[in-house]
Design an enzyme around this catalytic site. Structure first.
Site, PDB file in Angstrom:
ATOM      1  N   GLU A  47       0.724  -1.086  -0.142  1.00 14.57           N
ATOM      2  CA  GLU A  47       0.633   0.030   0.295  1.00 14.57           C
ATOM      3  C   GLU A  47       1.187   1.612   0.263  1.00 14.57           C
ATOM      4  OE1 GLU A  47      -3.783   1.636   2.580  1.00 14.57           O
ATOM      5  OE2 GLU A  47      -2.208   0.225   3.184  1.00 14.57           O
ATOM      6  N   LYS A 116      -8.980   3.036  -2.482  1.00 17.48           N
ATOM      7  CA  LYS A 116      -9.670   2.023  -0.515  1.00 17.48           C
ATOM      8  C   LYS A 116     -10.763   2.376  -0.573  1.00 17.48           C
ATOM      9  CE  LYS A 116      -6.921   1.003   3.469  1.00 17.48           C
ATOM     10  NZ  LYS A 116      -6.162   1.574   4.593  1.00 17.48           N
ATOM     11  N   CYS A 172      -5.618  -3.123   1.942  1.00 14.60           N
ATOM     12  CA  CYS A 172      -5.415  -3.845   3.943  1.00 14.60           C
ATOM     13  C   CYS A 172      -6.745  -3.616   4.431  1.00 14.60           C
ATOM     14  CB  CYS A 172      -4.415  -1.890   4.191  1.00 14.60           C
ATOM     15  SG  CYS A 172      -3.927  -2.670   6.107  1.00 14.60           S
TER      16      CYS A 172
END
Length: 664
Positions: A47, A116, A172
């Site tokens: 990330e 994200k 994540c």
């Protein structure tokens, strides 16, 4: 031509310098050149790896954003001649908001950008201070402009027709929420999911992360490629370990050792055929797809891979021998039925043993019986069945002498197996009966007009059926239950006498293959039994496997060895596992066998044994169609009421034909 459905993937955690995109991209490029040499299809990076995840309020600075764009342009220029797909993390500015994004790059072009969706904003995380969540923007924006090119954005899946895989991407925290985006991606066709992550290290967090990835890959019947930020992120408040993992359908295939200070890469080949089979076999997976709810939720971007120079990692080989040396790096276990992790051995074996015991206990209680009848040969199968019966009677508080253990010497019974049988029965304090079957068999030969000097199939099967008749009649006499001793391997090969050892009243070993029977007996010797029994069990383990139906040699020793006739059981168990568990075609099973056994068996021998396996497996389905009840202990079973329904007259030609086209 063969590529066997494998795709080579990698997860990498490169060195970086916080807020130095030029340096970070130089390291990403270095890693990409390394994985290109290994013929990797997909490489996943952490990330925000272009800037570093821990830039803090520097993310608000326009200068960092511009530096990232300049560095990323360098990445595009340097990857024009690379065939590998690269997933890289970078902040992307859209409509006055900053998004934490994953960018898929191939040969100098951005194929798509995925933001994200869930931003952690608790404890040590406060991403909402800098970034906006991707959910809302994905509803209003489905493409953006990068370097003058229009690029897909938002809920995007990436499909490659050549290798027939669909890639989904999450970042994540997306994995840590109650319903991860990857669940929806999988139901929309994604069979590979990549996760660009920056998950810091805490006590026991690595194991939790490992379980999370494993479980998600299992629920989604997908491959999961996870790349975590490394130790060169800022350590102001937390430390990152560079944890990278590759999972497939619940199994961790490979992972890095954490806390490396160099560029760290983990590789594995993932098997798309297994994933396809799992999704097809698991009807609950397709039942979960709500087509109305999912329609239009994901945009599918189709792309083409450059297959020149074998660079896709899915090249074709003329036969398995060629692929053997091609950099294939997936571990293939030679004994897939046997616990592979030494730490889990005791627990796994005890679980199997307890399932067998629980099954027999229920059957005895339901029938209201207090006696069990077992034929004891001194071999592995009957030994395991007797151990299970003894444990069951202890559990039900029934005296062990109510187990009628019957040894029935015949024309092929050796002094070694007879001694093993008697000593084991004595050590377990069960009731011992010895009934010599030779006289009865000779009478039967006379009745049917068979010459007892003709040692053919009739000669052998008469003995097996005579033993079964004795056991059944003893069970009637003592109001008991005949415990079957035959195993899964024998059923797969049809290495049983129909209405002989094929039949019982409850078959405790029916889903335990021969390699696992041997392992369970050894486990019982090491963990359960006293020294006297342990010594006997080890003698039995080291005794050649034989039905002992042909006369012994001049010294009274075993003359009929099963593995000399049909080949090693370890091979047949291997073939059986991949045939039943994943429905694999012959050529792929042959390739995997070469990977598993190396130089132990030649390609010609493996092919010959596999052909024999298929011939016997197809020819003997009629025996499996009328099996007695027995407990399923693992993922593979041949019960006609449960896992396996096959016509008894199916034709094996197509399976043998594929093998005939392979030459070494």
């Amino acid at each position: 031509m063969y590529n066997y459905g494998f795709i080579h993937v990698a997860a990498a955690s490169p060195k970086l310098r916080v807020a130095n995109p030029a340096y970070n991209v130089s390291q990403i490029i270095e890693v990409l050149k390394q994985v290109e040499e290994r013929q990797v299809v997909l490489a996943v990076f952490p990330e925000l790896c272009v800037t570093g995840y821990t830039c803090g309020d520097l993310f608000k600075h326009r200068h960092l954003e511009e530096e990232a764009l300049d560095a990323f342009l360098m990445l595009l220029q340097e990857t024009k001649l690379l065939a590998v797909l690269a997933l890289v993390g970078m902040p992307v500015h859209i409509k006055d908001r900053l998004f934490n994004c994953a960018l898929l790059v191939h040969q100098g072009k951005v194929l798509g950008v995925v933001p994200k969706m869930y931003l952690p904003n608790y404890k040590e995380f406060y991403e909402k201070r800098w970034f906006a969540p991707g959910g809302e923007i994905s509803k209003e924006v489905n493409e953006i402009t990068l370097y003058g090119e229009t690029v897909p954005f938002g809920n995007v899946l990436f499909y490659n027709r050549q290798l027939n895989f669909t890639l989904g991407v999450e970042i994540c925290e997306d994995l840590w929420v109650p319903i991860p985006p990857s669940s929806y991606m999988a139901l929309n066709g994604a069979n590979i999911v990549a996760n660009l992550s920056a998950s810091n290290e805490l006590v026991a967090k690595a194991e939790y992360r490992r379980q999370l990835i494993s479980q998600q890959s299992a629920r989604c019947s997908c491959a999961y490629v996870y790349a975590g930020s490394g130790v060169h992120e800022s350590t102001t408040d937390v430390v990152f370990g560079g944890h990278c993992l590759i999972a497939e359908n619940g199994v961790i295939l490979a992972e890095t050792k954490r806390f490396s200070r160099e560029n760290d890469i983990v590789y594995s080949h993932v098997d798309l055929d297994i994933l396809r089979y799992e999704r097809q076999a698991n009807t609950s997976f397709s039942d979960s797809i709500d087509y109305d709810a999912f329609r239009g939720k994901y945009k599918v971007v189709e792309f083409t891979l450059d297959c020149a120079g074998d660079s896709t990692g899915a090249s074709t080989w003329k036969n398995p021998q060629q692929m053997r040396g091609s950099g294939f790096n997936r571990k293939v276990d030679a004994h897939p039925f046997v616990p592979g992790n030494p730490k889990a051995v005791e627990e796994r074996c005890r679980e199997i043993f307890n399932i067998q015991v629980a099954g027999l206990a229920k059957r005895l209680e339901h029938a209201g019986l207090k006696h069990a009848v077992i034929g004891i040969s001194g071999g592995l199968d009957s030994t395991l069945a007797l151990l299970v019966a003894k444990q069951t009677f202890d559990l039900l508080k029934i005296p062990p002498e109510q187990i009628l253990a019957v040894t029935m010497p015949g024309f092929g019974t050796s002094s070694l197996t007879h001694a093993n049988a008697v000593e084991l029965m004595e050590a377990l304090e069960v009731c011992i009966l010895e009934i010599d079957i030779k006289k009865a068999c000779l009478q039967h030969f006379a009745d049917i007009g068979h010459d007892p000097n003709t040692h053919d199939l009739t000669f052998e099967n008469v003995q097996a059926r005579e033993r079964t008749q004795i056991l059944m009649d003893l069970a009637n006499k003592h109001q008991g239950l005949v415990v079957g001793t035959g195993d899964l391997s024998e059923l797969g090969l049809g290495w049983v006498t129909y209405s002989g050892d094929h039949m019982s009243m409850y078959a405790v070993n029916s889903s335990v293959p021969k390699t696992l029977v041997k392992f369970l007996v050894q486990w019982a010797a090491d963990y359960v039994m006293n020294n006297r029994v342990r010594d006997i069990l080890y003698r039995i383990i080291n005794t050649p496997i034989s039905p002992e139906l042909l006369p012994t040699d001049g010294q009274g020793e075993i003359s009929q060895r099963t593995e000399d006739i049909i080949g090693p059981y370890e091979l047949h168990d291997f073939f059986l596992f991949y045939t039943l568990r994943y429905g694999m075609p012959p050529a792929k099973i042959l390739f995997l066998a070469q990977r598993a056994y190396g130089d132990k068996y030649s390609g010609e021998e493996l092919t010959r044994r596999l052909k024999l396996f298929y011939k016997r497996f197809f020819a003997n389905q009629f025996k499996r169609s009328c099996l007695p009840d027995g407990p399923k202990v693992g993922s593979v079973s041949l019960s006609p009421r449960g896992d396996w329904r096959m016509p008894s007259d199916a034709d094996v030609t197509a399976w043998l034909k594929e093998l005939s086209n392979i030459h070494f």
